[in-house]
Design a protein around this motif. Structure first.
Motif, mmCIF file in Angstrom:
data_model
loop_
_atom_site.group_PDB
_atom_site.id
_atom_site.type_symbol
_atom_site.label_atom_id
_atom_site.label_comp_id
_atom_site.label_asym_id
_atom_site.label_seq_id
_atom_site.Cartn_x
_atom_site.Cartn_y
_atom_site.Cartn_z
ATOM 1 N N TYR A 281 1.766 9.478 -6.385
ATOM 2 C CA TYR A 281 2.536 10.722 -6.454
ATOM 3 C C TYR A 281 3.345 10.785 -7.740
ATOM 4 O O TYR A 281 3.412 11.830 -8.396
ATOM 5 N N GLU A 282 3.971 9.679 -8.125
ATOM 6 C CA GLU A 282 4.764 9.660 -9.353
ATOM 7 C C GLU A 282 3.901 9.994 -10.570
ATOM 8 O O GLU A 282 4.301 10.807 -11.413
ATOM 9 N N GLU A 283 2.742 9.360 -10.666
ATOM 10 C CA GLU A 283 1.859 9.625 -11.800
ATOM 11 C C GLU A 283 1.392 11.081 -11.795
ATOM 12 O O GLU A 283 1.290 11.714 -12.852
ATOM 13 N N ARG B 174 0.840 -1.204 0.000
ATOM 14 C CA ARG B 174 0.000 0.000 0.000
ATOM 15 C C ARG B 174 0.871 1.250 0.000
ATOM 16 O O ARG B 174 0.515 2.250 -0.616
ATOM 17 N N LEU B 175 2.004 1.193 0.666
ATOM 18 C CA LEU B 175 2.942 2.318 0.613
ATOM 19 C C LEU B 175 3.410 2.528 -0.825
ATOM 20 O O LEU B 175 3.473 3.666 -1.300
ATOM 21 N N GLN B 176 3.704 1.456 -1.523
ATOM 22 C CA GLN B 176 4.127 1.565 -2.921
ATOM 23 C C GLN B 176 3.034 2.190 -3.782
ATOM 24 O O GLN B 176 3.317 2.969 -4.689
ATOM 25 N N ALA C 36 12.823 14.263 -8.639
ATOM 26 C CA ALA C 36 12.021 14.225 -7.410
ATOM 27 C C ALA C 36 11.587 12.801 -7.082
ATOM 28 O O ALA C 36 11.642 12.376 -5.924
ATOM 29 N N ILE C 37 11.182 12.060 -8.093
ATOM 30 C CA ILE C 37 10.744 10.674 -7.887
ATOM 31 C C ILE C 37 11.896 9.819 -7.397
ATOM 32 O O ILE C 37 11.759 9.042 -6.455
ATOM 33 N N GLU C 38 13.034 9.959 -8.031
ATOM 34 C CA GLU C 38 14.213 9.180 -7.640
ATOM 35 C C GLU C 38 14.594 9.470 -6.186
ATOM 36 O O GLU C 38 14.836 8.558 -5.391
ATOM 37 N N THR C 39 14.618 10.737 -5.833
ATOM 38 C CA THR C 39 14.985 11.123 -4.465
ATOM 39 C C THR C 39 13.927 10.674 -3.464
ATOM 40 O O THR C 39 14.253 10.170 -2.384
ATOM 41 N N MET C 40 12.660 10.830 -3.817
ATOM 42 C CA MET C 40 11.573 10.404 -2.936
ATOM 43 C C MET C 40 11.696 8.915 -2.639
ATOM 44 O O MET C 40 11.625 8.488 -1.483
ATOM 45 N N ARG C 41 11.873 8.105 -3.656
ATOM 46 C CA ARG C 41 11.989 6.648 -3.468
ATOM 47 C C ARG C 41 13.200 6.291 -2.605
ATOM 48 O O ARG C 41 13.116 5.428 -1.734
ATOM 49 N N GLU C 42 14.329 6.954 -2.855
ATOM 50 C CA GLU C 42 15.537 6.683 -2.079
ATOM 51 C C GLU C 42 15.325 7.031 -0.602
ATOM 52 O O GLU C 42 15.699 6.274 0.295
ATOM 53 N N MET C 43 14.700 8.168 -0.335
ATOM 54 C CA MET C 43 14.469 8.575 1.050
ATOM 55 C C MET C 43 13.482 7.641 1.750
ATOM 56 O O MET C 43 13.659 7.318 2.919
ATOM 57 N N GLU D 14 6.102 16.020 0.835
ATOM 58 C CA GLU D 14 5.947 17.470 0.652
ATOM 59 C C GLU D 14 7.161 18.037 -0.088
ATOM 60 O O GLU D 14 7.017 18.865 -0.994
ATOM 61 N N GLY D 15 8.350 17.583 0.283
ATOM 62 C CA GLY D 15 9.559 18.031 -0.406
ATOM 63 C C GLY D 15 9.613 17.544 -1.845
ATOM 64 O O GLY D 15 10.045 18.271 -2.745
ATOM 65 N N ALA D 16 9.154 16.315 -2.060
ATOM 66 C CA ALA D 16 9.150 15.766 -3.423
ATOM 67 C C ALA D 16 8.219 16.578 -4.327
ATOM 68 O O ALA D 16 8.527 16.789 -5.502
#
Length: 190
Positions: A93-95, A85-87, A174-181, A160-162
């Motif tokens: 958000y990515e879409e 569900r987190l995914q 933003a997506i790459e950084t969001m996923r990494e974090m 929020e940052g993403a």
């Protein structure tokens, strides 16, 4: 029949205002512009909303409903584990970041333009963000994390940052950084 038509006009006003506020901001979009775009009379607006603030709150509610509907559609008919569900949330958000009408977060924009914490718009924004954070904390608890409240807060800050990153620098960084974090949050299980 009359109430159906009135409801339809109200929906049209909200959808028109949502589009214009998203494109131009709240204060830069006047009532006359909304009325002209919607093709309705001022009386129609004030039959449904006491003020522009009430219209803004209705728009924000609609935006929140949109996110809830995206989640509902993506999870319809399956029982994924909490991590799944987190995914789903990350995919939503990515879409959104990649969508043609992405222009940042209407709640963030609203908080900047309506900064009075006692005002109806600010209160609606804060309530939305609190509900979202609570939803993420609940997800963290279901995932068995040591401190689900902290997880909810941290996930909220990451997202929020993403959003800002996607608006300023484009979706992919933003997506790459969001996923990494988010990956860095997950090892802290009970």
């Amino acid at each position: 029949m009359a109430s159906s038509r009135a409801s339809s006009r109200k929906e049209h006003l909200v959808e028109t205002a949502l589009r214009l506020f998203n494109e131009h901001g709240y204060h830069a979009t006047g009532i006359d512009t909304i009325l002209k775009e919607a093709g309705v009379a001022k009386m129609t607006l004030y039959n449904h909303f006491k003020s522009k603030d009430d219209l803004v709150v209705a728009v924000l509610k609609r935006r929140e409903e949109w996110f809830a509907e995206q989640y509902r559609q993506k999870t319809l008919g399956w029982e994924k584990k909490p991590a799944g569900r987190l995914q789903v949330w990350l995919e939503i958000y990515e879409e959104w970041f990649r969508s043609a009408d992405f222009n940042g977060c209407m709640f963030q924009m609203g908080a900047a333009e309506y900064s009075d914490p006692k005002g109806p718009v600010f209160r609606a924004i804060r309530a939305h963000k609190e509900r979202t954070m609570k939803q993420f904390a609940t997800l963290g608890a279901e995932m068995g994390l040591k401190d689900p409240i902290s997880f909810g807060r941290q996930l909220m800050v990451i997202l929020e940052g993403a959003i800002q990153g996607a608006k300023l620098f484009g979706p992919e960084p933003a997506i790459e950084t969001m996923r990494e974090m988010v990956r860095h949050l997950l090892p802290y299980r009970a």
